[in-house]
Design a protein around this motif. Sequence first.
Motif, PDB file in Angstrom:
ATOM      1  N   ASP A 188       0.801  -1.224   0.000  1.00 54.56           N
ATOM      2  CA  ASP A 188       0.000   0.000   0.000  1.00 54.56           C
ATOM      3  C   ASP A 188       0.833   1.274   0.000  1.00 54.56           C
ATOM      4  O   ASP A 188       0.458   2.276  -0.597  1.00 54.56           O
ATOM      5  N   SER A 195      -3.173   1.540  -5.485  1.00 55.69           N
ATOM      6  CA  SER A 195      -3.915   2.521  -6.279  1.00 55.69           C
ATOM      7  C   SER A 195      -3.326   2.734  -7.665  1.00 55.69           C
ATOM      8  O   SER A 195      -3.908   3.449  -8.489  1.00 55.69           O
ATOM      9  N   GLY A 237      -5.446   1.585 -11.041  1.00 50.81           N
ATOM     10  CA  GLY A 237      -6.737   2.185 -11.316  1.00 50.81           C
ATOM     11  C   GLY A 237      -7.853   1.181 -11.510  1.00 50.81           C
ATOM     12  O   GLY A 237      -8.848   1.456 -12.184  1.00 50.81           O
TER      13      GLY A 237
END
Length: 567
Positions: A362, A390, A393
């Motif tokens: 993360d 992240s 996407g």
Amino acid sequence: MHSARIKLELTSFRLSAMSAPSVNAPARSASTSSTWPKVDARQVQAMLSDGQELAFLDVREEGAFHDAHPLLIVSAPLSHLETRLADLVPRRDTRVVLLDAEGEGLSERAAERMARWGYTQVSILEGGLQGWKNAGLQVFSGIYVPSKAFGEFVEHSYGTPSIDAQELKTWISEGRDMVILDSRPYSEFHNYSLPGGINCPGAELVHRVFDLVERETTTVVVNCAGRTRGIIGAQSLINAGLRNPVVCVRNGTQGWHLSGETMARGSRAVAPPPTPEGVRLAMEASERVARRFGVKEINVAQLRELQQQATQRSLYMFDVRTPEEYEAGHIPGARSAPGGQMVQSTDHYVGTRGARIVLCDDNGVRARMTASWLIQLGWKEVFVLQGGLSACGLALEKGPEVPTQLPVEAATQVQQLSVLQVQKKVQSGEAVVVDLSSSLRFRDGHIPGAWFAVRSRLASAMSQLPTHKLLVLTSVDGKFAEIAAADAQAVSSAPVAVLQGGNAAWTAAGLTLEPGLTHMTSTTDDVWYSPYDHVDMVKAMNAYLSWEIGLVEQMEKETGALFEYFE
């Protein structure tokens, strides 16, 4: 900082990579010939260092693998190929060399299955394990030997400080200002741990430690079950620049037990997730480590490029967070490989030497720390994904990792029997139950009167069973029994059935299991027995620790085994 390559080789010679023959001939279909391309041991030794990808696989059972095997081979038992091979060797045209015991025939059986699954460059080591020995090449005992040897290499190279059990006991009795961090997975820690220990697995150490020590004078003590994870864990904190004194417990919980001390059972003490300030400090520390060890980071566009090239170069992508975090949400296609376990058992996750590895988490801390160790282990193309979860996407997938399963040979007319049906048929003498669980699980508990068998040895097992009209297969939950049903049909003169739900259904119905190694059709070399699995744990622990410490001397005689030392 710069690195110097350490060659763990004293007297042996290195084969030229140019002398390695190409093993590009497609494996022949089982329907046309039972002959597969053969390579000798010296050719395989050259292939291991020629810079090309190679999956060198031992298809014997894990316990047999443990007893003796080449250093850089990966355990891939024939009995479990359907559920392990695709993740171990994802690219179907990877060069593959299979090993078994001479004349055993396991390699040929594995090659036939692999050909059906689309693997096109499968060869067999001529003479099997004995052929390797006859070539004058070393064999090693144990599992995850490269990682275990690496732990000893780290301790010797970097002087990782350690204390023994008696010194730790003294520190505890004196009330020394310290925190004891157990670097094993929670399940191991919960089973047995050092008194006062806090669970903080592997890559979590740098991630969480800054919130666990309020003063720089607090000593951080790291332990595991034996040696490797304790050494790597302590050195991780030192590499990260933690200002506190750091030591590992020499020989871990085994050393504690051997000193006559009592271990804690059932502890639930777990290091909490880091605070924002703890994350900030951990990120700074991991960035320092990344610079020192040359950790490379890639963005999502570069990841996509590697993924597009995955048909020519093997690519593994791992999420190195905790299993619980992985289950809560992970990037599609990423496999779960908690950082500490990834380092101490790399060949459990990656079956292709020379492959590319991408790590993600993360915030980058655990990925960078894990990458730094893989680089030192000798992996050349290790990358950290910038932006972590992240970056891609994409919506995250939830749930535990599900191993990729290759097509199972279809069984015909195999009945799925209920617990009540099996119970009645056994009581009437019509059926005999064969349990395909591991010998460890069988020892812990099996259906009364059931026989133990190993899937790859079912032909031999049939001749040892009592007279029966129906063969009923079972396993822990019945799934493995279903996979093996076609194999049983091929060698059984009686019809074959499967206990629906396996042993779990039996106990759920309120029926009891009986312990012990009774009605054995095979030796118990199907799986590795840890020191804690032996009746005489003291003897087993002493033997294990002596083996682990002795790896350094044996590695010095090995040709071409390379770790990276960074000054």
